[in-house]
Scaffold this active site. Structure first.
Site, mmCIF file in Angstrom:
data_model
loop_
_atom_site.group_PDB
_atom_site.id
_atom_site.type_symbol
_atom_site.label_atom_id
_atom_site.label_comp_id
_atom_site.label_asym_id
_atom_site.label_seq_id
_atom_site.Cartn_x
_atom_site.Cartn_y
_atom_site.Cartn_z
ATOM 1 N N SER A 1 0.844 -1.189 0.000
ATOM 2 C CA SER A 1 0.000 0.000 0.000
ATOM 3 C C SER A 1 0.882 1.244 0.000
ATOM 4 O O SER A 1 1.684 1.432 -0.910
ATOM 5 C CB SER A 1 -0.954 -0.038 1.198
ATOM 6 O OG SER A 1 -1.952 0.948 1.089
ATOM 7 N N HIS B 1 -8.364 -4.711 -0.815
ATOM 8 C CA HIS B 1 -7.063 -4.094 -0.574
ATOM 9 C C HIS B 1 -6.141 -5.014 0.214
ATOM 10 O O HIS B 1 -4.922 -4.859 0.153
ATOM 11 C CB HIS B 1 -7.234 -2.762 0.159
ATOM 12 C CG HIS B 1 -5.970 -1.982 0.273
ATOM 13 N ND1 HIS B 1 -5.165 -1.703 -0.821
ATOM 14 C CD2 HIS B 1 -5.345 -1.432 1.345
ATOM 15 C CE1 HIS B 1 -4.108 -1.009 -0.422
ATOM 16 N NE2 HIS B 1 -4.185 -0.837 0.882
#
Length: 707
Positions: A565, A680
Site C-alpha cells: 500500500s 485491498h
C-alpha cells in the site's frame, strides 16, 4: 520477428485491442491497464500470473512454505481476541474448517477465566454456500447496550464497497424485511432500534469526489433510502461524512463527522435527531475516541490532539488527551502526552478511561480516573510485561482486555479487572523455535541527522556471522506505527510468527523500520513526512539499509525490502532511487503513479498525505519521487515482485500493472501476481493469504539465498 521486437505489454495491446471506454494517452502508453476488468487488461494479468506462478510455485521450497504459512494462519491455538458487550465477549474466528469465518460469543465470566464457552452467532461459510455468493465479512455495527440489533457488512470478494443487512443476535438470523443497504462504500450507526443514520450512495450528488458519502440520511424502518430525509450534508470536495451515535442508559449523543481531508475532521453534535447541531470546539487534526459518562463529570467527547490548539484561555498541546464537555462546550485536559510517550489507543469504561501508549516504541498501559488533585485526573499504571508490544483489545464497564507480545515471544492475553490486577488468561503457543533468536532495537542516522529506530530479528549466530539474507520492512505513512509484534495483523507477513517460521529459521534476518510517517513518536513523527517532506521517510529507510550494511549484518547482494500500500510507494521509491542497495523488492498493492493517484478509486482522499498533483507547486515535489514516472532504462533494478488484487477498490491495481508493463517494455525482468479477488488486503481468505505469503518468501529465498 514482430514478437521479438515488441514487449509483452505492447504485444498484448495489439492482440487484444483496448475495449471501448478505456482512456488513451500518448504520454502514458499503458493507461489501458487502468481498465480494471477490461478484456485486454485481464488477458495481460492472466499471462503475467501464469508466467510468474509457474516459476515461483516450482521452487522446491514453495510447498513447505505454503504449509507453514497455512498452519500459522489457521491454527486453533491463535488467541480469540474479542469485544466486550455487556455480559458477553464477541469474537470473529477463522480456521481450516471456517475459511470465511464465524462470528461467535462467550460469556464474559467464562472468557475472563480463560475457558470461554463459545456459541456461533453467524457462520459466513454456511451463509455463502446457502446463498451462492462469495461473501467476505466486514464490519458489524450493533445497537448498545442490548447488542441485539446489528447491521452486518458483507462484500463480494473482499472489496471496500459492501452490502449491509440487519441481523438479530437473539434469533441468530437476518431480519426478514429488515434494514438493507445495497453495495456501496457506506457508513452507518443506530439512532434507535427503528432508525439508522446512513451515509451511502443514493444517486447523483450523494458522494464526494473521493467516492465516499457526502450526505447522512435518517432511515426509518420500512423506509426507502431515497425517501429518507437528509440529516447532514458535506461538500463534494470533502473526503467523506459519517455518523457516530453513543448510547448511555436513556441518553443518546449524535455526531456527524465531516472529513475535510484524510486527517482533518469537523465534528458536529446534537442530542436529538431534530435538534440543532453544534460544531465542537476542537482542532481539525484530532482523533475521536468516544463519550465518557463518568459520575464525577458531565459527558465528555474524548479526543487525542494531533496539533497544538489555542483555545483562548490556554493552549492544549499536540498528543494530549482532552475532553469536550457536551453540556457546556468547555475543554478539559485529561492527560498531556509527549513525543516520547505517544498515546496509541483509547478505551472508555463506565468510570475510567484505559489507554495504551508507547515509550521509545515499547508498549505501556494505564487507566485514567477523574478526581485527581485540583479537579484533574489520576493516572494509574497497569502492570503488564515490559519491552514488548501492548495492544488494547476491548473495554467493558470497568474492565479491559490487553495483549502483550514481542517478535520472539508469543502473544499473551490479559484481563484487567476493576481491582487493576492484570491476569494472564491465555497465551498463544510458539509457532517457531525461538531458541537462540534475538530481537534488538538499533538506531540509524537519517540524511538530516534524525535518529531513526529499527528492530532486528535473527538467530544470534547468524547475526554474529554477518552478511545474512535480510528482509527490511517499512511503511512510513498515515500515522501507522510499525511495532515488533509476534502475531497481530495476519495480512502482514513480516510479523514474528510468520517471519520466524518461514524466514528466520532458514537463516534469514528480519528488520522492522520505524521511519517517519508513522506515529512511533507522536503526531510530529507523522507530520515530518507529509506532503513536501515525503522524501524524509524514504531517506530514513535508506539510512537503515545503509546502517545494516555498515554493521555487516547484510550486503546489497543479500538485502531485500518489502512494503504494501503506502509501503508499496516506499518500495517504488527504493527501486528508482537506490536500486544499488537491494537485490529484491516485494511491492504489494502499491501506489506508484503519483501523477494520477488522486483520479483512481479512493486516491483523492489521500491528498492530505501526499499533496495534489494537479497543482503545479505540489506536483513539483511529488514529481521528484513518483516511481512510475521515474522508471527509466539502463538502471541496476533488481528483479522485483509486484502483487495486487483485481477487486482492490481502494488502491487501483493499475498502479502495479502499469509499473510492471513499463519495466517489461524497457527490458527488465520481474514477477507479477494479481489475485482476482480479495480487496485491498490482496486476499479473500486465509488459504489465499498463505499462498501469497509463500510466494513472497519463496521470492526472497530465490533472490537472496539462491536456488
Amino acid at each position: 520477428m514482430l514478437k521479438k521486437l515488441l514487449s509483452a505489454a505492447a504485444l498484448f495491446a495489439l492482440i487484444f485491442p483496448v475495449t471501448a471506454g478505456a482512456e488513451q494517452d500518448a504520454e502514458d502508453p499503458f493507461l489501458w491497464l487502468e481498465e480494471v476488468e477490461g478484456e485486454s487488461a485481464l488477458n495481460w494479468v492472466k499471462a503475467q500470473n501464469t508466467r510468474s506462478l509457474a516459476e515461483l510455485e516450482a521452487d522446491p521450497r514453495f510447498d513447505d512454505m505454503y504449509q507453514e504459512a497455512l498452519a500459522v494462519l489457521t491454527s486453533d491455538a491463535r488467541l480469540p481476541l474479542g469485544d466486550i458487550h455487556g455480559s458477553y465477549v464477541y469474537n470473529f474466528w477463522v480456521d481450516e474448517t471456517h475459511v470465511r469465518g464465524i462470528w461467535r460469543r462467550s460469556t464474559l465470566e467464562a472468557y475472563a477465566s480463560g475457558e470461554p464457552n463459545w456459541e456461533t452467532v453467524l457462520d459466513f461459510d454456511k451463509l455463502a454456500a446457502d446463498e451462492g455468493e462469495n461473501w467476505i465479512h466486514g464490519d458489524i455495527v450493533c445497537l448498545n447496550p442490548e447488542y441485539r440489533h446489528c447491521m452486518i457488512e458483507m462484500s463480494y470478494g473482499g472489496k471496500d464497497a459492501a452490502v449491509w443487512r440487519e441481523f438479530d443476535t437473539r434469533t441468530k438470523t437476518f431480519v426478514e424485511g429488515g434494514f438493507y443497504l445495497p453495495e456501496a462504500k457506506s457508513f452507518l450507526d443506530w439512532a434507535d432500534k427503528d432508525t439508522l443514520l446512513v451515509g451511502t450512495d443514493t444517486g447523483e450528488g450523494s458522494l464526494t469526489d473521493s467516492g465516499y458519502p457526502r450526505t447522512i440520511r435518517i432511515l426509518k424502518r420500512g423506509q426507502t433510502l431515497t425517501d429518507a430525509p437528509v440529516w447532514f450534508e458535506g461538500e463534494a470536495s470533502d473526503v467523506w461524512v459519517y455518523p457516530v451515535v453513543e448510547h448511555d442508559d436513556d441518553e443518546t449523543y449524535l455526531f456527524a463527522g465531516r472529513g475535510k481531508s484524510f486527517f482533518e475532521t469537523e465534528m458536529f453534535f446534537t442530542k436529538a435527531l431534530d435538534g440543532e447541531k453544534e460544531k465542537l470546539n476542537i482542532p481539525l487534526n484530532a482523533d475521536y475516541s468516544g463519550v465518557f459518562h463518568g459520575r464525577k463529570t458531565n459527558p465528555l467527547a474524548i479526543y487525542r490532539l494531533r496539533e497544538d490548539f489555542d483555545a483562548g484561555e490556554r493552549t492544549y498541546f499536540s498528543g494530549s488527551l482532552v475532553g469536550v464537555d457536551l453540556e457546556t462546550g468547555a475543554l478539559t485536559e485529561i492527560l498531556r502526552s509527549s513525543d516520547k510517550q505517544p498515546i496509541q489507543s483509547v478505551g472508555i469504561g463506565e468510570d475510567e478511561i484505559f489507554i495504551q501508549y508507547l515509550d521509545d516504541v515499547s508498549g505501556k498501559a494505564a487507566r485514567l480516573r477523574p478526581g485527581g488533585s485540583k479537579g484533574g485526573w489520576q493516572k494509574k499504571q497497569i502492570k503488564l510485561p515490559e519491552n514488548g508490544v501492548i495492544n488494547l483489545v476491548s473495554v467493558g464497564d470497568d474492565e479491559a482486555v490487553f495483549t502483550y507480545e514481542s517478535m520472539n515471544s508469543p502473544t499473551a492475553l490479559y484481563f484487567v479487572s476493576d481491582r487493576n490486577k492484570a491476569e494472564k488468561i491465555d497465551q498463544m503457543p510458539a509457532f517457531f523455535d525461538a531458541e537462540g533468536v534475538v530481537v534488538e532495537q538499533r538506531f540509524a542516522t537519517s540524511k538530516d541527522g534524525t535518529k531513526v529506530p529499527y528492530y532486528v530479528m535473527g538467530k544470534e549466530d547468524v547475526l554474529e556471522s554477518g552478511n545474512a539474507p535480510t528482509i527490511q520492512y517499512g511503511y512510513g505513512g498515515f500515522l501507522v506505527p510499525i511495532l515488533p509484534v509476534y502475531y497481530e495483523d495476519p495480512s502482514r507477513p513480516q510479523h514474528g510468527a510468520l517471519a520466524g517460521s518461514m524466514w528466520v529459521k532458514r537463516g534469514g534476518v528480519l528488520v522492522l523500520s520505524n521511519i517517519r510517517g508513522g506515529s512511533e513518536y507522536g503526531p510530529g513523527w507523522h507530520q515530518g513526512a507529509l506532503k513536501e517532506n515525503r522524501q524524509k521517510a524514504f531517506d530514513d529507510f535508506i539510512a537503515i539499509s545503509e546502517d545494516l550494511i555498515e554493521r555487516g549484518i547484510t550486503s546489497p547482494e543479500k538485502l531485500g525490502a518489502i512494503g504494501r500500500s503506502n509501503g508499496g510507494l516506499l518500495m517504488g521509491a527504493m527501486l528508482t532511487q537506490r536500486p544499488d542497495l537491494y537485490a529484491a523488492l516485494d511491492i504489494g498493492v502499491p501506489l506508484l503513479d503519483m501523477k494520477r493517484y488522486n483520479k483512481l478509486l479512493a486516491g483523492a482522499s489521500w491528498m492530505g498525505e501526499y499533496g495534489n498533483p494537479d497543482l503545479d507547486d505540489e506536483w513539483a515535489y511529488i514529481s521528484q519521487y513518483s516511481p512510475y514516472q521515474k522508471i527509466v532504462a539502463d538502471q541496476p533494478y533488481p528483479k522485483v515482485l509486484f502483487y495486487t488484487s483485481t477487486k482492490d477498490d481502494r488502491v487501483h491495481p493499475g498502479h502495479a500493472r502499469k509499473a510492471a508493463a513499463k519495466l517489461d517494455d524497457l527490458g527488465y525482468e520481474f514477477y507479477y501476481y494479481e489475485n482476482i479477488e480479495g480487496g485491498h488486503g490482496g486476499t479473500a481468505n486465509q488459504d489465499q493469504l498463505a499462498h501469497r505469503t509463500a510466494l513472497e518468501y519463496v521470492y526472497f529465498a530465490k533472490m537472496l539465498m539462491g536456488d
